[in-house]
Design a protein around this motif. Structure first.
Motif, PDB file in Angstrom:
ATOM      1  N   PHE A  68       0.834  -1.206   0.000  1.00  0.00           N
ATOM      2  CA  PHE A  68       0.000   0.000   0.000  1.00  0.00           C
ATOM      3  C   PHE A  68       0.867   1.254   0.000  1.00  0.00           C
ATOM      4  N   TYR A  69       1.966   1.227   0.764  1.00  0.00           N
ATOM      5  CA  TYR A  69       2.861   2.383   0.825  1.00  0.00           C
ATOM      6  C   TYR A  69       3.528   2.642  -0.526  1.00  0.00           C
ATOM      7  N   PHE A  70       4.045   1.592  -1.156  1.00  0.00           N
ATOM      8  CA  PHE A  70       4.706   1.782  -2.449  1.00  0.00           C
ATOM      9  C   PHE A  70       3.711   2.212  -3.522  1.00  0.00           C
ATOM     10  N   MET A  71       2.468   1.762  -3.419  1.00  0.00           N
ATOM     11  CA  MET A  71       1.447   2.203  -4.367  1.00  0.00           C
ATOM     12  C   MET A  71       1.172   3.695  -4.192  1.00  0.00           C
ATOM     13  N   LEU A  72       1.051   4.124  -2.925  1.00  0.00           N
ATOM     14  CA  LEU A  72       0.824   5.552  -2.674  1.00  0.00           C
ATOM     15  C   LEU A  72       2.019   6.386  -3.111  1.00  0.00           C
ATOM     16  N   SER A  73       3.230   5.864  -2.907  1.00  0.00           N
ATOM     17  CA  SER A  73       4.426   6.603  -3.306  1.00  0.00           C
ATOM     18  C   SER A  73       4.470   6.821  -4.806  1.00  0.00           C
ATOM     19  N   THR A  74       3.860   5.914  -5.549  1.00  0.00           N
ATOM     20  CA  THR A  74       3.821   6.051  -7.006  1.00  0.00           C
ATOM     21  C   THR A  74       2.708   6.998  -7.440  1.00  0.00           C
ATOM     22  N   LEU A  75       1.517   6.807  -6.848  1.00  0.00           N
ATOM     23  CA  LEU A  75       0.366   7.619  -7.257  1.00  0.00           C
ATOM     24  C   LEU A  75       0.438   9.037  -6.716  1.00  0.00           C
ATOM     25  N   LEU A  76       1.026   9.209  -5.529  1.00  0.00           N
ATOM     26  CA  LEU A  76       1.100  10.522  -4.888  1.00  0.00           C
ATOM     27  C   LEU A  76       2.553  10.925  -4.670  1.00  0.00           C
ATOM     28  N   ALA A  77       3.336  10.821  -5.689  1.00  0.00           N
ATOM     29  CA  ALA A  77       4.777  11.114  -5.570  1.00  0.00           C
ATOM     30  C   ALA A  77       5.003  12.542  -5.100  1.00  0.00           C
ATOM     31  N   GLY A  78       5.807  12.668  -4.026  1.00  0.00           N
ATOM     32  CA  GLY A  78       6.136  13.980  -3.502  1.00  0.00           C
ATOM     33  C   GLY A  78       5.134  14.546  -2.519  1.00  0.00           C
ATOM     34  N   ARG A  79       3.980  13.919  -2.348  1.00  0.00           N
ATOM     35  CA  ARG A  79       2.944  14.421  -1.429  1.00  0.00           C
ATOM     36  C   ARG A  79       3.007  13.598  -0.144  1.00  0.00           C
ATOM     37  N   THR A  80       4.054  13.823   0.614  1.00  0.00           N
ATOM     38  CA  THR A  80       4.335  13.000   1.793  1.00  0.00           C
ATOM     39  C   THR A  80       3.240  13.104   2.836  1.00  0.00           C
ATOM     40  N   LEU A  81       2.663  14.278   3.008  1.00  0.00           N
ATOM     41  CA  LEU A  81       1.614  14.450   4.008  1.00  0.00           C
ATOM     42  C   LEU A  81       0.413  13.563   3.716  1.00  0.00           C
ATOM     43  N   TRP A  82      -0.008  13.538   2.466  1.00  0.00           N
ATOM     44  CA  TRP A  82      -1.145  12.699   2.094  1.00  0.00           C
ATOM     45  C   TRP A  82      -0.806  11.218   2.229  1.00  0.00           C
ATOM     46  N   ILE A  83       0.415  10.860   1.875  1.00  0.00           N
ATOM     47  CA  ILE A  83       0.825   9.456   1.997  1.00  0.00           C
ATOM     48  C   ILE A  83       0.775   9.015   3.456  1.00  0.00           C
ATOM     49  N   ALA A  84       1.307   9.840   4.355  1.00  0.00           N
ATOM     50  CA  ALA A  84       1.312   9.485   5.775  1.00  0.00           C
ATOM     51  C   ALA A  84      -0.108   9.420   6.330  1.00  0.00           C
ATOM     52  N   ALA A  85      -0.956  10.376   5.936  1.00  0.00           N
ATOM     53  CA  ALA A  85      -2.336  10.389   6.430  1.00  0.00           C
ATOM     54  C   ALA A  85      -3.102   9.153   5.964  1.00  0.00           C
ATOM     55  N   LEU A  86      -2.944   8.797   4.703  1.00  0.00           N
ATOM     56  CA  LEU A  86      -3.626   7.607   4.178  1.00  0.00           C
ATOM     57  C   LEU A  86      -3.069   6.331   4.803  1.00  0.00           C
ATOM     58  N   ALA A  87      -1.762   6.308   5.096  1.00  0.00           N
ATOM     59  CA  ALA A  87      -1.181   5.144   5.763  1.00  0.00           C
ATOM     60  C   ALA A  87      -1.754   4.978   7.167  1.00  0.00           C
ATOM     61  N   ALA A  88      -1.942   6.079   7.882  1.00  0.00           N
ATOM     62  CA  ALA A  88      -2.553   6.007   9.212  1.00  0.00           C
ATOM     63  C   ALA A  88      -3.997   5.521   9.122  1.00  0.00           C
ATOM     64  N   ALA A  89      -4.744   6.035   8.159  1.00  0.00           N
ATOM     65  CA  ALA A  89      -6.127   5.589   7.976  1.00  0.00           C
ATOM     66  C   ALA A  89      -6.184   4.114   7.581  1.00  0.00           C
ATOM     67  N   PHE A  90      -5.228   3.682   6.775  1.00  0.00           N
ATOM     68  CA  PHE A  90      -5.174   2.273   6.357  1.00  0.00           C
ATOM     69  C   PHE A  90      -4.911   1.367   7.559  1.00  0.00           C
ATOM     70  N   ALA A  91      -3.979   1.758   8.420  1.00  0.00           N
ATOM     71  CA  ALA A  91      -3.692   0.955   9.612  1.00  0.00           C
ATOM     72  C   ALA A  91      -4.911   0.888  10.524  1.00  0.00           C
ATOM     73  N   TRP A  92      -5.626   2.003  10.664  1.00  0.00           N
ATOM     74  CA  TRP A  92      -6.842   2.007  11.494  1.00  0.00           C
ATOM     75  C   TRP A  92      -7.885   1.065  10.907  1.00  0.00           C
ATOM     76  N   ALA A  93      -8.069   1.109   9.583  1.00  0.00           N
ATOM     77  CA  ALA A  93      -9.081   0.267   8.946  1.00  0.00           C
ATOM     78  C   ALA A  93      -8.763  -1.223   9.122  1.00  0.00           C
ATOM     79  N   ILE A  94      -7.517  -1.601   8.962  1.00  0.00           N
ATOM     80  CA  ILE A  94      -7.139  -3.003   9.157  1.00  0.00           C
ATOM     81  C   ILE A  94      -7.328  -3.402  10.620  1.00  0.00           C
ATOM     82  N   ALA A  95      -7.059  -2.471  11.539  1.00  0.00           N
ATOM     83  CA  ALA A  95      -7.228  -2.770  12.961  1.00  0.00           C
ATOM     84  C   ALA A  95      -8.691  -3.020  13.313  1.00  0.00           C
ATOM     85  N   GLU A  96      -9.620  -2.422  12.589  1.00  0.00           N
ATOM     86  CA  GLU A  96     -11.034  -2.676  12.846  1.00  0.00           C
ATOM     87  C   GLU A  96     -11.375  -4.159  12.667  1.00  0.00           C
ATOM     88  N   ILE A  97     -10.617  -4.843  11.819  1.00  0.00           N
ATOM     89  CA  ILE A  97     -10.856  -6.272  11.598  1.00  0.00           C
ATOM     90  C   ILE A  97      -9.949  -7.113  12.479  1.00  0.00           C
TER      91      ILE A  97
END
Length: 388
Positions: A68-97
């Motif tokens: 997921f991180y490498f996919m975001l790094s490709t789609l959102l290259a250079g937008r580190t803030l968005w990558i980190a925010a989406l990574a945090a949301a992704f970890a939360w979503a997986i934790a729900e399960i």
């Protein structure tokens, strides 16, 4: 547990057959013998890993998160803030399960750390945008950092504590107690530095001279010592709240003990042995070796009293690492025995001895030395071990 009479009535009423009754009785006897065998051969009940499936799922989470991180790094290259925010949301979503529904321990720990790491990056990037801090080029620029360093530090450490608290409220992951303790300690350090700076700026505190630096560094050791005592006190309170070590609060206490041990050991070592804080001298003389031995004995006794190996392991590791450092770097006479050689021997013997018979040693040492009123509030002295 269903009584024998109830089973007999169930057979008479046609609810179960006599063969099923005999099978249930056999299963109950097997369970009883298994529990007796566990009491005779106690093992430490670690709740850090939930089993092979937990480890299997953890590997999957690491691979999925990396993808997921490498996919975001490709789609959102250079937008580190968005990558980190989406990574945090992704970890939360997986934790729900994984955490909320299945309570997988190791997987939940990994997800919580991933969430906190991504959240910390988000906070740091937001701070850099709002409070740009550049590398100072002179002493005056360092002094001028006060106006930006203080609010930036409060936002960073306060945000980490708030994020950890919300995540813990939702998922009850014990390691976050350690994260909160470390962040609160760093926040206390920042606040102390700001008070000292304001005192110097107002003229109420004298600015330290070069020759005062060693004394200032030695005095600064009281800060981690106080913070370590506070964290240790909270951990003991949680232990007393859950004497049988059956809830997640005892797991929180485990991580608080891990955090508090280094903050207690290092200042006490420096203050008790008279080491040179400024230049990092690590070789104690004979009197300091005696003080160091007394410190080890004190920590061992406290760990036995509260039934926490998690307090003892960092302590012995710290003293052992100092001994190894001295033996490798010292220039002492090769024919003499270095003082720390004795410390290493003691530490090695303690680890092996306590690992082989923790509960037995605990009963021999703690029971005769503490009154019953205190023992009744400590973790029970029994064969089965619940400590971590």
């Amino acid at each position: 547990m269903i009584s024998h009479e109830t089973l007999e009535r169930a057979v008479a009423g046609g609810v179960i057959t006599s063969e099923q009754r005999d099978t249930l009785l056999t299963m109950d006897r097997s369970r009883f013998h298994a529990e007796e065998e566990d009491e005779a051969n106690p093992e430490e009940n670690l709740r850090l890993i939930g089993g092979g499936n937990d480890l299997f799922v953890t590997v999957g989470i690491v691979l999925l998160s990396a993808g997921f991180y490498f996919m975001l790094s490709t789609l959102l290259a250079g937008r580190t803030l968005w990558i980190a925010a989406l990574a945090a949301a992704f970890a939360w979503a997986i934790a729900e399960i994984v955490t909320r529904q299945h309570r997988m321990k190791l997987s939940s720990t990994v997800l919580s750390l991933a969430f906190m790491a991504a959240t910390t990056v988000v906070l740091w990037l937001l701070i850099q945008e709002r409070y740009p801090i550049r590398q100072p080029e002179s002493l005056w620029q360092v002094l001028a950092l006060r106006q930006t360093a203080a609010p930036a530090g409060y936002l960073l450490f306060g945000g980490i504590i708030a994020a950890a608290a919300v995540y813990f409220w939702r998922f009850r992951v014990p390691i976050l107690a350690g994260v909160v303790a470390v962040s609160a300690t760093l926040l206390a350090f920042l606040q102390t530095a700001m008070i000292l700076y304001d005192g110097i700026a107002a003229g109420t505190v004298a600015a330290p001279r070069i020759e005062d630096v060693p004394d200032l560094l030695r005095a600064s050791l009281y800060m981690p010592l106080v913070c370590g005592l506070v964290v240790f006190g909270i951990a003991v309170a949680l232990d007393l709240h859950d004497r049988e070590r059956r809830t997640s609060w005892s797991d929180c206490a485990f991580w608080l003990h891990v955090v508090s041990a280094p903050m207690l050991v290092h200042p006490l070592f420096i203050l008790a042995t008279g080491q040179d804080v400024a230049f990092g001298q690590a070789e104690p003389d004979e009197s300091a070796t005696v003080m160091l031995t007394l410190l080890i004995i004190g920590f061992v006794y406290v760990a036995l009293a509260i039934d926490r190996r998690s307090l003892l392991v960092p302590t012995l590791a710290y003293f052992g690492s100092l001994g190894i450092y001295y033996l490798v770097n010292s220039t002492a006479n090769s024919t003499g025995i270095p003082p720390f050689a004795l410390i290493l021997l003691v530490i090695g013997a303690l680890i092996i001895t306590f690992g082989a018979g923790w509960q037995h040693i605990r009963r021999l040492i703690v029971r005769p030395t503490l009154p019953t009123s205190v023992l009744d509030r400590l973790p029970p002295l029994k064969v089965r071990s619940y400590s971590r």
